[in-house]
Design a protein around this motif. Structure first.
Motif, PDB file in Angstrom:
ATOM      1  N   UNK A 152      -4.291   5.402  -7.576  1.00 49.31           N
ATOM      2  CA  UNK A 152      -5.237   5.246  -8.472  1.00 49.31           C
ATOM      3  C   UNK A 152      -5.155   4.125  -9.021  1.00 49.31           C
ATOM      4  N   UNK A 153      -6.115   3.541  -9.820  1.00 50.47           N
ATOM      5  CA  UNK A 153      -6.018   2.021 -10.793  1.00 50.47           C
ATOM      6  C   UNK A 153      -6.280   2.457 -11.452  1.00 50.47           C
ATOM      7  N   UNK A 154      -6.276   3.580 -12.005  1.00 51.69           N
ATOM      8  CA  UNK A 154      -6.776   3.692 -13.843  1.00 51.69           C
ATOM      9  C   UNK A 154      -5.896   5.058 -14.237  1.00 51.69           C
ATOM     10  N   UNK A 155      -4.984   5.117 -13.407  1.00 48.06           N
ATOM     11  CA  UNK A 155      -4.467   6.635 -14.181  1.00 48.06           C
ATOM     12  C   UNK A 155      -3.417   5.534 -14.682  1.00 48.06           C
ATOM     13  N   UNK A 156      -2.420   6.686 -15.771  1.00 53.12           N
ATOM     14  CA  UNK A 156      -1.484   6.033 -16.928  1.00 53.12           C
ATOM     15  C   UNK A 156      -0.748   7.367 -16.802  1.00 53.12           C
ATOM     16  N   UNK A 157       0.711   7.444 -16.847  1.00 53.84           N
ATOM     17  CA  UNK A 157       1.321   8.636 -16.633  1.00 53.84           C
ATOM     18  C   UNK A 157       2.166   8.777 -17.902  1.00 53.84           C
TER      19      UNK A 157
ATOM     20  N   UNK B 168      -8.875  -4.253  -9.707  1.00 55.23           N
ATOM     21  CA  UNK B 168      -7.703  -3.819  -9.573  1.00 55.23           C
ATOM     22  C   UNK B 168      -7.550  -5.364  -8.481  1.00 55.23           C
ATOM     23  N   UNK B 169      -8.411  -5.750  -9.225  1.00 56.37           N
ATOM     24  CA  UNK B 169      -7.449  -7.024  -8.123  1.00 56.37           C
ATOM     25  C   UNK B 169      -6.805  -7.797  -8.853  1.00 56.37           C
TER      26      UNK B 169
ATOM     27  N   UNK C 156       0.947  -1.397  -0.011  1.00 55.05           N
ATOM     28  CA  UNK C 156       0.221  -0.056  -0.106  1.00 55.05           C
ATOM     29  C   UNK C 156       0.499   1.304  -0.175  1.00 55.05           C
ATOM     30  N   UNK C 157       1.876   1.354   0.181  1.00 59.08           N
ATOM     31  CA  UNK C 157       2.899   2.279   1.230  1.00 59.08           C
ATOM     32  C   UNK C 157       3.248   3.215  -0.726  1.00 59.08           C
ATOM     33  N   UNK C 158       4.417   1.467  -1.700  1.00 57.43           N
ATOM     34  CA  UNK C 158       4.256   1.689  -2.323  1.00 57.43           C
ATOM     35  C   UNK C 158       3.478   1.640  -3.837  1.00 57.43           C
ATOM     36  N   UNK C 159       2.157   0.921  -3.703  1.00 56.14           N
ATOM     37  CA  UNK C 159       1.023   2.327  -3.998  1.00 56.14           C
ATOM     38  C   UNK C 159       0.528   3.672  -4.064  1.00 56.14           C
TER      39      UNK C 159
ATOM     40  N   UNK D  98      -2.080   1.798 -13.754  1.00 57.08           N
ATOM     41  CA  UNK D  98      -2.388   1.443 -12.999  1.00 57.08           C
ATOM     42  C   UNK D  98      -2.032   1.660 -11.345  1.00 57.08           C
ATOM     43  N   UNK D  99      -2.197   0.907 -10.629  1.00 57.77           N
ATOM     44  CA  UNK D  99      -2.015   1.754  -9.033  1.00 57.77           C
ATOM     45  C   UNK D  99      -0.375   1.936  -8.872  1.00 57.77           C
ATOM     46  N   UNK D 100       0.260   0.778  -9.022  1.00 59.39           N
ATOM     47  CA  UNK D 100       1.359   0.104  -9.174  1.00 59.39           C
ATOM     48  C   UNK D 100       2.292   0.868  -9.912  1.00 59.39           C
ATOM     49  N   UNK D 101       1.906   1.472 -11.281  1.00 60.28           N
ATOM     50  CA  UNK D 101       2.923   1.754 -11.990  1.00 60.28           C
ATOM     51  C   UNK D 101       3.836   1.048 -13.340  1.00 60.28           C
ATOM     52  N   UNK D 102       3.175  -0.183 -13.363  1.00 59.28           N
ATOM     53  CA  UNK D 102       3.483  -1.319 -14.324  1.00 59.28           C
ATOM     54  C   UNK D 102       3.602  -0.779 -15.903  1.00 59.28           C
ATOM     55  N   UNK D 103       4.498  -0.929 -16.536  1.00 57.76           N
ATOM     56  CA  UNK D 103       4.937  -0.727 -17.921  1.00 57.76           C
ATOM     57  C   UNK D 103       4.269  -2.756 -18.705  1.00 57.76           C
ATOM     58  N   UNK D 104       4.434  -1.601 -20.259  1.00 58.33           N
ATOM     59  CA  UNK D 104       3.648  -3.935 -20.993  1.00 58.33           C
ATOM     60  C   UNK D 104       4.319  -4.613 -20.707  1.00 58.33           C
ATOM     61  N   UNK D 105       5.528  -4.175 -20.690  1.00 59.96           N
ATOM     62  CA  UNK D 105       7.191  -5.493 -20.817  1.00 59.96           C
ATOM     63  C   UNK D 105       7.002  -6.064 -19.538  1.00 59.96           C
TER      64      UNK D 105
END
Length: 226
Positions: free
Chosen positions: A88-93, A123-124, A78-81, A99-106
């Motif tokens: 925010x689960x829906x955000x794109x930077x 979210x799950x 939760x701290x990292x997210x 998403x919440x943890x800012x994943x890249x497609x790779x």
């Protein structure tokens, strides 16, 4: 003649009114002076003690304060997210991280996710992705965790949770380079955030819940058909 009588007949009444008003005013002033003398505090020592208002500590919430979660795995993620996206689960930077943890497609492909639209809607699935990525990174960095845990690099104590957080930021390969060079080979992301900062920022959490798994994939339960 009648007019003159009427004119001067007012004078006695007016005189009586003035006398009565002066007399009343004098009496009022005398009464006021008497009360002032009776209740005067002149020549008295006045010593009043007013109790001090109770003092309370001011609670200033920060993104590091988790009163119910402590230093658990849940608190860690939760701290990292929160740091990555504000939760925010829906955000794109601006760099395309999602998403919440800012994943890249790779990275998502490595843990078995190819539908980014589904990823943003679930979210799950994002929570499963976080665990799978941490599990995979923990397997890749297992020897480095064992070697460098509790060591001090660049003034920062190394912990497992700090290493896993840094791997989430920079990838496990860059974390290996940083640790094995004793901090000489650094890394900064597009916003200038460094491995050193994440190692310090997310130190001391209990990440024993994460099981190392080289082939970890994000898995979610699919509702069974009725």
């Amino acid at each position: 003649m009648k007019k003159k009588i009427a004119k001067f007949s007012v004078l006695p009444v007016l005189g009586a009114s003035i006398f009565f008003y002066s007399f009343s005013t004098k009496k009022a002033l005398e009464a006021e002076e008497r009360l002032a003398a009776e209740f005067s505090t002149a020549n008295e020592v006045l010593d009043f003690t007013v109790p001090e208002a109770p003092q309370f500590d001011i609670f200033e919430p920060t993104d590091r304060y988790y009163p119910e979660l402590g230093k658990s795995y849940l608190a860690f993620k939760e701290a990292l997210g929160f740091k990555e996206s504000g939760g925010d689960y829906k955000i794109i930077n601006e760099f395309g991280y999602m998403g919440k943890y800012q994943f890249g497609k790779g990275t998502l492909r490595l843990i078995g996710i190819r539908d980014v639209n589904l990823f943003l809607e679930r979210p799950d699935l994002q929570e499963a992705a976080f665990y799978a990525n941490a599990s995979r990174n923990k397997w890749i960095l297992r020897r480095d965790i064992a070697r460098f845990q509790d060591k001090v690099i660049n003034g920062i104590k190394i912990t497992e949770s700090g290493i896993l957080a840094a791997a989430h930021l920079a990838g496990p390969g860059n974390v290996k380079k940083y640790l094995r060079s004793w901090g000489a080979n650094g890394f900064n992301d597009g916003f200038g955030t460094s491995i050193k900062y994440y190692i310090k920022r997310f130190a001391g959490y209990d990440t024993s819940f994460v099981v190392p798994d080289r082939k970890a994939k994000a898995k979610i339960k699919t509702p069974s058909a009725v």
